[in-house]
Design a protein around this motif. Structure first.
Motif, mmCIF file in Angstrom:
data_model
loop_
_atom_site.group_PDB
_atom_site.id
_atom_site.type_symbol
_atom_site.label_atom_id
_atom_site.label_comp_id
_atom_site.label_asym_id
_atom_site.label_seq_id
_atom_site.Cartn_x
_atom_site.Cartn_y
_atom_site.Cartn_z
ATOM 1 N N GLN A 155 0.801 -1.217 0.000
ATOM 2 C CA GLN A 155 0.000 0.000 0.000
ATOM 3 C C GLN A 155 0.839 1.274 0.000
ATOM 4 O O GLN A 155 0.465 2.272 -0.611
ATOM 5 N N ILE A 156 1.962 1.250 0.731
ATOM 6 C CA ILE A 156 2.727 2.494 0.930
ATOM 7 C C ILE A 156 3.961 2.533 0.038
ATOM 8 O O ILE A 156 4.134 3.436 -0.785
ATOM 9 N N ARG A 157 4.811 1.517 0.181
ATOM 10 C CA ARG A 157 6.101 1.592 -0.477
ATOM 11 C C ARG A 157 5.993 1.422 -1.978
ATOM 12 O O ARG A 157 6.710 2.084 -2.736
ATOM 13 N N GLY A 179 3.547 2.335 -3.851
ATOM 14 C CA GLY A 179 2.964 3.537 -4.442
ATOM 15 C C GLY A 179 3.969 4.654 -4.624
ATOM 16 O O GLY A 179 3.794 5.518 -5.502
ATOM 17 N N ARG A 180 5.016 4.664 -3.797
ATOM 18 C CA ARG A 180 6.013 5.725 -3.876
ATOM 19 C C ARG A 180 7.344 5.253 -4.455
ATOM 20 O O ARG A 180 8.273 6.057 -4.571
ATOM 21 N N ALA A 181 7.438 3.986 -4.750
ATOM 22 C CA ALA A 181 8.717 3.436 -5.176
ATOM 23 C C ALA A 181 9.005 3.777 -6.632
ATOM 24 O O ALA A 181 8.101 3.850 -7.480
ATOM 25 N N GLY A 182 10.279 3.974 -6.904
ATOM 26 C CA GLY A 182 10.717 4.159 -8.261
ATOM 27 C C GLY A 182 11.218 2.850 -8.833
ATOM 28 O O GLY A 182 11.253 1.821 -8.157
ATOM 29 N N ASP A 185 13.782 0.950 -6.778
ATOM 30 C CA ASP A 185 13.374 0.390 -5.476
ATOM 31 C C ASP A 185 12.612 -0.918 -5.603
ATOM 32 O O ASP A 185 12.432 -1.626 -4.610
#
Length: 387
Positions: A189-191, A193-196, A199
Protein backbone atom coordinates in the motif's frame (compact mmCIF):
# COMPACT_ATOMS: atom_id res chain seq x y z
CA UNK A 1 -43.63 -43.89 2.35
CA UNK A 2 -45.16 -43.59 5.82
CA UNK A 3 -42.90 -42.39 8.58
CA UNK A 4 -41.89 -44.96 11.20
CA UNK A 5 -43.89 -44.89 14.37
CA UNK A 6 -42.13 -43.09 17.18
CA UNK A 7 -42.11 -45.31 20.23
CA UNK A 8 -42.27 -43.58 23.59
CA UNK A 9 -38.95 -43.51 25.37
CA UNK A 10 -38.75 -46.06 28.12
CA UNK A 11 -38.46 -44.47 31.51
CA UNK A 12 -35.04 -45.00 32.97
CA UNK A 13 -34.74 -46.71 36.28
CA UNK A 14 -32.49 -44.89 38.68
CA UNK A 15 -29.62 -46.58 40.48
CA UNK A 16 -31.19 -45.55 43.78
CA UNK A 17 -34.39 -47.45 42.93
CA UNK A 18 -32.40 -50.48 41.81
CA UNK A 19 -30.36 -50.50 45.01
CA UNK A 20 -33.51 -50.16 47.10
CA UNK A 21 -35.13 -53.07 45.26
CA UNK A 22 -31.97 -55.12 45.74
CA UNK A 23 -31.80 -54.39 49.47
CA UNK A 24 -35.49 -55.24 49.89
CA UNK A 25 -35.21 -58.44 47.86
CA UNK A 26 -32.24 -59.59 49.91
CA UNK A 27 -34.09 -58.79 53.13
CA UNK A 28 -37.17 -60.67 51.91
CA UNK A 29 -35.19 -63.76 50.96
CA UNK A 30 -33.23 -63.85 54.21
CA UNK A 31 -36.41 -63.14 56.21
CA UNK A 32 -38.27 -65.98 54.53
CA UNK A 33 -35.37 -68.33 55.13
CA UNK A 34 -35.26 -67.30 58.79
CA UNK A 35 -39.03 -67.73 59.10
CA UNK A 36 -38.91 -71.18 57.49
CA UNK A 37 -36.06 -72.32 59.70
CA UNK A 38 -37.81 -71.04 62.83
CA UNK A 39 -41.04 -72.78 61.82
CA UNK A 40 -39.32 -76.14 61.20
CA UNK A 41 -37.33 -76.01 64.44
CA UNK A 42 -40.37 -74.98 66.49
CA UNK A 43 -42.49 -77.72 64.95
CA UNK A 44 -39.87 -80.34 65.72
CA UNK A 45 -39.52 -79.04 69.26
CA UNK A 46 -43.21 -78.92 70.03
CA UNK A 47 -43.72 -82.38 68.48
CA UNK A 48 -41.10 -83.89 70.77
CA UNK A 49 -42.65 -82.44 73.94
CA UNK A 50 -43.89 -85.20 76.32
CA UNK A 51 -45.67 -82.85 78.70
CA UNK A 52 -48.45 -80.70 77.33
CA UNK A 53 -50.53 -78.15 79.22
CA UNK A 54 -54.09 -78.19 77.90
CA UNK A 55 -56.47 -75.31 78.68
CA UNK A 56 -59.69 -76.41 80.36
CA UNK A 57 -61.72 -74.78 77.59
CA UNK A 58 -60.20 -77.15 75.06
CA UNK A 59 -61.37 -80.28 76.93
CA UNK A 60 -64.61 -82.01 76.01
CA UNK A 61 -67.45 -81.91 78.52
CA UNK A 62 -67.09 -84.45 81.26
CA UNK A 63 -64.48 -85.54 83.66
CA UNK A 64 -60.91 -85.74 82.59
CA UNK A 65 -60.82 -89.38 83.72
CA UNK A 66 -63.26 -90.24 80.97
CA UNK A 67 -60.82 -89.08 78.15
CA UNK A 68 -59.26 -91.86 76.20
CA UNK A 69 -55.67 -91.69 74.95
CA UNK A 70 -56.86 -91.04 71.39
CA UNK A 71 -58.94 -88.07 72.55
CA UNK A 72 -55.97 -86.62 74.41
CA UNK A 73 -53.78 -87.05 71.31
CA UNK A 74 -56.37 -85.27 69.15
CA UNK A 75 -56.57 -82.36 71.61
CA UNK A 76 -52.75 -82.10 71.72
CA UNK A 77 -52.50 -82.20 67.91
CA UNK A 78 -55.12 -79.46 67.55
CA UNK A 79 -53.30 -77.26 70.04
CA UNK A 80 -49.95 -77.78 68.27
CA UNK A 81 -51.45 -76.92 64.87
CA UNK A 82 -53.08 -73.82 66.31
CA UNK A 83 -49.80 -72.70 67.89
CA UNK A 84 -47.92 -73.24 64.61
CA UNK A 85 -50.56 -71.28 62.67
CA UNK A 86 -50.34 -68.42 65.14
CA UNK A 87 -46.55 -68.47 64.93
CA UNK A 88 -46.63 -68.44 61.13
CA UNK A 89 -49.22 -65.65 60.97
CA UNK A 90 -47.44 -63.42 63.46
CA UNK A 91 -44.11 -64.05 61.74
CA UNK A 92 -45.53 -63.11 58.31
CA UNK A 93 -47.06 -59.92 59.71
CA UNK A 94 -43.72 -59.01 61.33
CA UNK A 95 -41.88 -59.85 58.09
CA UNK A 96 -44.16 -57.59 56.01
CA UNK A 97 -43.78 -54.77 58.52
CA UNK A 98 -40.00 -55.10 58.53
CA UNK A 99 -40.00 -55.29 54.71
CA UNK A 100 -41.72 -51.91 54.54
CA UNK A 101 -39.19 -50.53 57.01
CA UNK A 102 -36.34 -52.03 54.98
CA UNK A 103 -37.65 -50.38 51.80
CA UNK A 104 -37.71 -46.98 53.50
CA UNK A 105 -34.27 -47.49 55.05
CA UNK A 106 -32.86 -48.86 51.80
CA UNK A 107 -34.15 -45.82 49.88
CA UNK A 108 -32.59 -43.48 52.45
CA UNK A 109 -29.26 -45.34 52.63
CA UNK A 110 -29.02 -45.56 48.81
CA UNK A 111 -29.59 -41.81 48.61
CA UNK A 112 -26.82 -41.16 51.14
CA UNK A 113 -24.42 -43.50 49.34
CA UNK A 114 -25.16 -42.07 45.88
CA UNK A 115 -25.07 -38.41 46.96
CA UNK A 116 -21.40 -38.02 45.85
CA UNK A 117 -22.36 -39.38 42.44
CA UNK A 118 -24.98 -36.65 42.10
CA UNK A 119 -22.29 -34.12 42.99
CA UNK A 120 -19.97 -35.52 40.31
CA UNK A 121 -22.79 -35.59 37.76
CA UNK A 122 -23.75 -31.99 38.49
CA UNK A 123 -20.12 -30.91 38.10
CA UNK A 124 -19.84 -32.74 34.77
CA UNK A 125 -23.06 -31.12 33.52
CA UNK A 126 -21.75 -27.66 34.44
CA UNK A 127 -18.46 -28.32 32.66
CA UNK A 128 -17.60 -25.82 29.94
CA UNK A 129 -14.61 -23.84 28.73
CA UNK A 130 -15.59 -20.99 31.08
CA UNK A 131 -15.50 -22.94 34.37
CA UNK A 132 -12.72 -25.49 33.91
CA UNK A 133 -11.19 -24.15 37.12
CA UNK A 134 -13.98 -25.64 39.28
CA UNK A 135 -13.25 -28.83 41.22
CA UNK A 136 -15.37 -31.28 43.19
CA UNK A 137 -12.96 -31.59 46.14
CA UNK A 138 -15.11 -34.34 47.65
CA UNK A 139 -14.71 -34.76 51.38
CA UNK A 140 -15.33 -37.98 53.24
CA UNK A 141 -13.81 -41.42 53.71
CA UNK A 142 -11.16 -42.64 51.32
CA UNK A 143 -13.41 -45.00 49.36
CA UNK A 144 -14.24 -45.75 45.73
CA UNK A 145 -16.47 -42.68 45.34
CA UNK A 146 -13.74 -40.36 46.62
CA UNK A 147 -11.30 -42.02 44.22
CA UNK A 148 -13.76 -41.34 41.40
CA UNK A 149 -14.11 -37.69 42.42
CA UNK A 150 -10.32 -37.27 42.71
CA UNK A 151 -9.89 -38.88 39.29
CA UNK A 152 -12.44 -36.46 37.86
CA UNK A 153 -10.59 -33.52 39.45
CA UNK A 154 -7.32 -34.75 37.93
CA UNK A 155 -9.04 -34.97 34.54
CA UNK A 156 -10.27 -31.41 34.97
CA UNK A 157 -6.71 -30.31 35.75
CA UNK A 158 -5.46 -31.85 32.52
CA UNK A 159 -8.33 -30.37 30.51
CA UNK A 160 -7.74 -26.95 32.03
CA UNK A 161 -4.04 -27.11 31.19
CA UNK A 162 -4.82 -28.28 27.64
CA UNK A 163 -7.36 -25.48 27.09
CA UNK A 164 -4.95 -22.88 28.44
CA UNK A 165 -2.17 -24.18 26.21
CA UNK A 166 -4.51 -24.15 23.22
CA UNK A 167 -5.65 -20.62 24.02
CA UNK A 168 -2.06 -19.41 24.24
CA UNK A 169 -1.19 -21.26 21.05
CA UNK A 170 -4.05 -19.67 19.10
CA UNK A 171 -3.18 -16.21 20.42
CA UNK A 172 0.50 -16.62 19.57
CA UNK A 173 -0.25 -18.12 16.15
CA UNK A 174 -2.60 -15.29 15.25
CA UNK A 175 0.04 -12.78 16.34
CA UNK A 176 2.80 -14.48 14.36
CA UNK A 177 0.60 -14.70 11.25
CA UNK A 178 -0.58 -11.11 11.60
CA UNK A 179 2.95 -9.68 11.60
CA UNK A 180 4.06 -10.80 8.09
CA UNK A 181 0.65 -9.95 6.68
CA UNK A 182 0.95 -6.41 8.09
CA UNK A 183 4.43 -6.08 6.60
CA UNK A 184 3.19 -7.22 3.20
CA UNK A 185 0.21 -4.89 3.31
CA UNK A 186 2.38 -1.92 4.28
CA UNK A 187 4.85 -2.68 1.50
CA UNK A 188 2.08 -2.99 -1.07
CA UNK A 189 0.00 0.00 0.00
CA UNK A 190 2.73 2.49 0.93
CA UNK A 191 6.10 1.59 -0.48
CA UNK A 192 4.99 0.37 -3.88
CA UNK A 193 2.96 3.54 -4.44
CA UNK A 194 6.01 5.72 -3.88
CA UNK A 195 8.72 3.44 -5.18
CA UNK A 196 10.72 4.16 -8.26
CA UNK A 197 12.08 1.59 -10.71
CA UNK A 198 15.30 1.23 -8.68
CA UNK A 199 13.37 0.39 -5.48
CA UNK A 200 11.30 -2.41 -6.95
CA UNK A 201 13.92 -5.22 -6.64
CA UNK A 202 14.50 -4.42 -2.95
CA UNK A 203 10.76 -4.32 -2.19
CA UNK A 204 10.29 -7.55 -4.12
CA UNK A 205 12.99 -9.26 -2.06
CA UNK A 206 11.42 -8.03 1.19
CA UNK A 207 8.02 -9.36 0.12
CA UNK A 208 9.57 -12.71 -0.85
CA UNK A 209 11.33 -12.98 2.51
CA UNK A 210 8.09 -12.18 4.34
CA UNK A 211 6.31 -14.77 2.23
CA UNK A 212 8.96 -17.38 3.02
CA UNK A 213 8.57 -16.64 6.73
CA UNK A 214 4.82 -17.17 6.43
CA UNK A 215 5.42 -20.46 4.63
CA UNK A 216 7.79 -21.65 7.36
CA UNK A 217 5.25 -20.71 10.00
CA UNK A 218 2.40 -22.53 8.25
CA UNK A 219 4.58 -25.61 7.65
CA UNK A 220 5.57 -25.61 11.32
CA UNK A 221 1.95 -25.35 12.42
CA UNK A 222 0.95 -28.21 10.11
CA UNK A 223 3.80 -30.38 11.38
CA UNK A 224 2.87 -29.58 14.98
CA UNK A 225 -0.78 -30.46 14.33
CA UNK A 226 0.23 -33.70 12.60
CA UNK A 227 2.47 -34.85 15.45
CA UNK A 228 -0.14 -33.86 18.06
CA UNK A 229 -2.69 -36.06 16.32
CA UNK A 230 -0.54 -39.14 16.88
CA UNK A 231 1.16 -41.64 14.63
CA UNK A 232 -0.42 -42.76 11.38
CA UNK A 233 2.55 -44.96 10.48
CA UNK A 234 4.26 -47.59 12.62
CA UNK A 235 7.30 -49.18 11.04
CA UNK A 236 10.89 -49.97 12.02
CA UNK A 237 13.20 -46.98 11.88
CA UNK A 238 16.60 -45.93 13.17
CA UNK A 239 17.11 -42.52 14.77
CA UNK A 240 20.82 -42.77 13.96
CA UNK A 241 20.04 -42.89 10.25
CA UNK A 242 17.66 -39.95 10.56
CA UNK A 243 20.41 -38.04 12.42
CA UNK A 244 22.91 -38.81 9.67
CA UNK A 245 20.53 -37.47 7.02
CA UNK A 246 19.73 -34.34 9.07
CA UNK A 247 23.41 -33.55 9.61
CA UNK A 248 24.03 -33.94 5.89
CA UNK A 249 21.16 -31.55 5.21
CA UNK A 250 22.65 -28.84 7.44
CA UNK A 251 26.36 -29.59 7.01
CA UNK A 252 26.92 -26.75 4.55
CA UNK A 253 25.17 -24.21 6.80
CA UNK A 254 27.31 -25.37 9.71
CA UNK A 255 30.47 -25.06 7.62
CA UNK A 256 29.51 -21.55 6.49
CA UNK A 257 29.09 -20.56 10.16
CA UNK A 258 32.46 -22.07 11.05
CA UNK A 259 30.93 -24.70 13.33
CA UNK A 260 32.62 -27.97 14.26
CA UNK A 261 30.32 -31.00 14.12
CA UNK A 262 31.07 -34.03 16.31
CA UNK A 263 29.08 -37.22 15.73
CA UNK A 264 28.79 -40.49 17.63
CA UNK A 265 25.87 -42.23 15.96
CA UNK A 266 25.14 -45.68 17.28
CA UNK A 267 22.02 -47.67 16.36
CA UNK A 268 18.85 -46.43 18.03
CA UNK A 269 16.06 -48.60 16.58
CA UNK A 270 12.49 -47.48 17.15
CA UNK A 271 9.04 -48.39 15.88
CA UNK A 272 7.29 -45.29 14.57
CA UNK A 273 7.06 -42.78 11.74
CA UNK A 274 10.40 -42.26 9.92
CA UNK A 275 9.25 -38.93 8.42
CA UNK A 276 8.41 -37.43 11.81
CA UNK A 277 11.62 -38.81 13.33
CA UNK A 278 13.63 -37.13 10.57
CA UNK A 279 11.77 -33.89 11.29
CA UNK A 280 12.59 -34.22 15.00
CA UNK A 281 16.36 -34.58 14.42
CA UNK A 282 16.36 -31.97 11.66
CA UNK A 283 14.75 -29.40 13.97
CA UNK A 284 17.37 -30.07 16.65
CA UNK A 285 20.27 -29.75 14.21
CA UNK A 286 18.75 -26.61 12.69
CA UNK A 287 18.30 -25.13 16.16
CA UNK A 288 21.92 -25.98 17.05
CA UNK A 289 23.21 -24.30 13.88
CA UNK A 290 21.10 -21.15 14.14
CA UNK A 291 21.60 -20.51 17.86
CA UNK A 292 25.36 -20.88 17.96
CA UNK A 293 28.40 -18.65 17.98
CA UNK A 294 31.06 -18.27 15.29
CA UNK A 295 33.64 -21.01 15.68
CA UNK A 296 31.40 -22.97 18.00
CA UNK A 297 30.61 -26.67 17.96
CA UNK A 298 27.73 -29.12 17.70
CA UNK A 299 27.77 -32.58 19.30
CA UNK A 300 25.23 -35.22 18.33
CA UNK A 301 25.07 -38.75 19.76
CA UNK A 302 22.57 -41.58 19.48
CA UNK A 303 22.36 -44.89 21.31
CA UNK A 304 19.68 -47.32 22.40
CA UNK A 305 20.62 -46.76 26.04
CA UNK A 306 21.02 -42.97 26.28
CA UNK A 307 18.72 -41.89 23.44
CA UNK A 308 19.39 -38.87 21.24
CA UNK A 309 21.58 -36.10 22.71
CA UNK A 310 22.35 -32.82 20.91
CA UNK A 311 24.68 -30.24 22.46
CA UNK A 312 25.64 -26.91 20.97
CA UNK A 313 27.65 -23.91 22.05
CA UNK A 314 26.00 -20.52 22.04
CA UNK A 315 24.84 -17.68 24.20
CA UNK A 316 24.10 -18.33 27.85
CA UNK A 317 20.57 -19.64 28.42
CA UNK A 318 18.91 -18.52 31.70
CA UNK A 319 17.91 -21.66 33.64
CA UNK A 320 14.47 -20.22 34.48
CA UNK A 321 13.65 -19.88 30.77
CA UNK A 322 14.74 -23.35 29.66
CA UNK A 323 11.42 -25.10 30.26
CA UNK A 324 9.51 -22.42 28.34
CA UNK A 325 11.53 -23.08 25.18
CA UNK A 326 9.42 -26.21 24.59
CA UNK A 327 6.27 -24.09 24.30
CA UNK A 328 5.16 -22.85 20.88
CA UNK A 329 6.43 -19.40 19.79
CA UNK A 330 8.85 -19.14 22.72
CA UNK A 331 12.22 -17.67 21.73
CA UNK A 332 15.06 -16.16 23.75
CA UNK A 333 15.55 -13.52 21.07
CA UNK A 334 13.38 -12.13 18.31
CA UNK A 335 16.43 -11.92 16.07
CA UNK A 336 16.81 -14.52 13.37
CA UNK A 337 14.48 -16.23 10.93
CA UNK A 338 12.94 -18.75 13.29
CA UNK A 339 9.29 -18.72 14.34
CA UNK A 340 9.67 -20.47 17.71
CA UNK A 341 8.11 -23.80 16.78
CA UNK A 342 11.19 -26.00 16.41
CA UNK A 343 11.50 -27.35 19.96
CA UNK A 344 7.73 -27.57 20.48
CA UNK A 345 7.55 -29.76 17.35
CA UNK A 346 10.38 -31.89 18.75
CA UNK A 347 8.48 -32.41 22.00
CA UNK A 348 5.24 -33.22 20.18
CA UNK A 349 6.92 -35.80 17.92
CA UNK A 350 8.69 -37.36 20.91
CA UNK A 351 5.42 -37.63 22.83
CA UNK A 352 3.75 -39.22 19.81
CA UNK A 353 6.46 -41.92 20.01
CA UNK A 354 5.96 -42.33 23.77
CA UNK A 355 9.08 -40.35 24.63
CA UNK A 356 10.24 -37.27 26.49
CA UNK A 357 12.42 -34.24 25.81
CA UNK A 358 14.68 -32.67 28.45
CA UNK A 359 16.56 -29.37 28.09
CA UNK A 360 19.56 -28.28 30.14
CA UNK A 361 21.71 -25.16 29.79
CA UNK A 362 25.44 -25.76 29.40
CA UNK A 363 27.81 -24.00 31.84
CA UNK A 364 29.74 -22.18 29.14
CA UNK A 365 26.67 -21.23 27.12
CA UNK A 366 24.51 -23.18 24.75
CA UNK A 367 21.99 -25.94 25.27
CA UNK A 368 21.76 -29.70 25.70
CA UNK A 369 18.68 -31.48 24.36
CA UNK A 370 18.12 -35.11 25.38
CA UNK A 371 15.37 -37.14 23.68
CA UNK A 372 14.32 -40.52 25.03
CA UNK A 373 11.83 -42.68 23.13
CA UNK A 374 10.06 -45.51 24.96
CA UNK A 375 9.24 -46.99 21.55
CA UNK A 376 12.91 -47.99 21.29
CA UNK A 377 13.24 -51.55 20.06
CA UNK A 378 15.62 -54.16 21.43
CA UNK A 379 19.14 -52.85 21.66
CA UNK A 380 21.25 -53.66 18.67
CA UNK A 381 24.98 -54.14 18.60
CA UNK A 382 26.69 -50.78 18.99
CA UNK A 383 28.02 -49.94 15.54
CA UNK A 384 28.84 -46.35 14.54
CA UNK A 385 27.03 -44.84 11.56
CA UNK A 386 29.40 -43.04 9.21
CA UNK A 387 28.29 -39.83 7.51
Amino acid sequence: MPEPTAYPRRRRRSVRLQLTALYSALFSVTGLLLLGLTYVLFRQRIGATTVLVVPKSELPSGAVTRLTPSQLAAVASRLRDSALEQLLLMSLIALVAMLLVSVALGWWIAGRVLRPLHTITAAAQRLSAANLHERISLAGPDDELKDLADTFDALMDRLHAAFEAQRRFVANASHELRTPLAVQRAAIQIRLGRAGPADLPRIQEELLETNRRSERLIEGLLTLATSDRGLDRHEPADVARAASEAVGQWRQAAADAGLRVELDLRPMPVFGDPVLLHQLVSNLVQNAVRHNVPGGSISLTTSARDGLVVRNTGDRVPPEEVAGLLEPFRRLSRAGSGVGLGLSIVRSIAQAHGGTVALAPLPGGGLEVRVRLTATAARATARPVRV
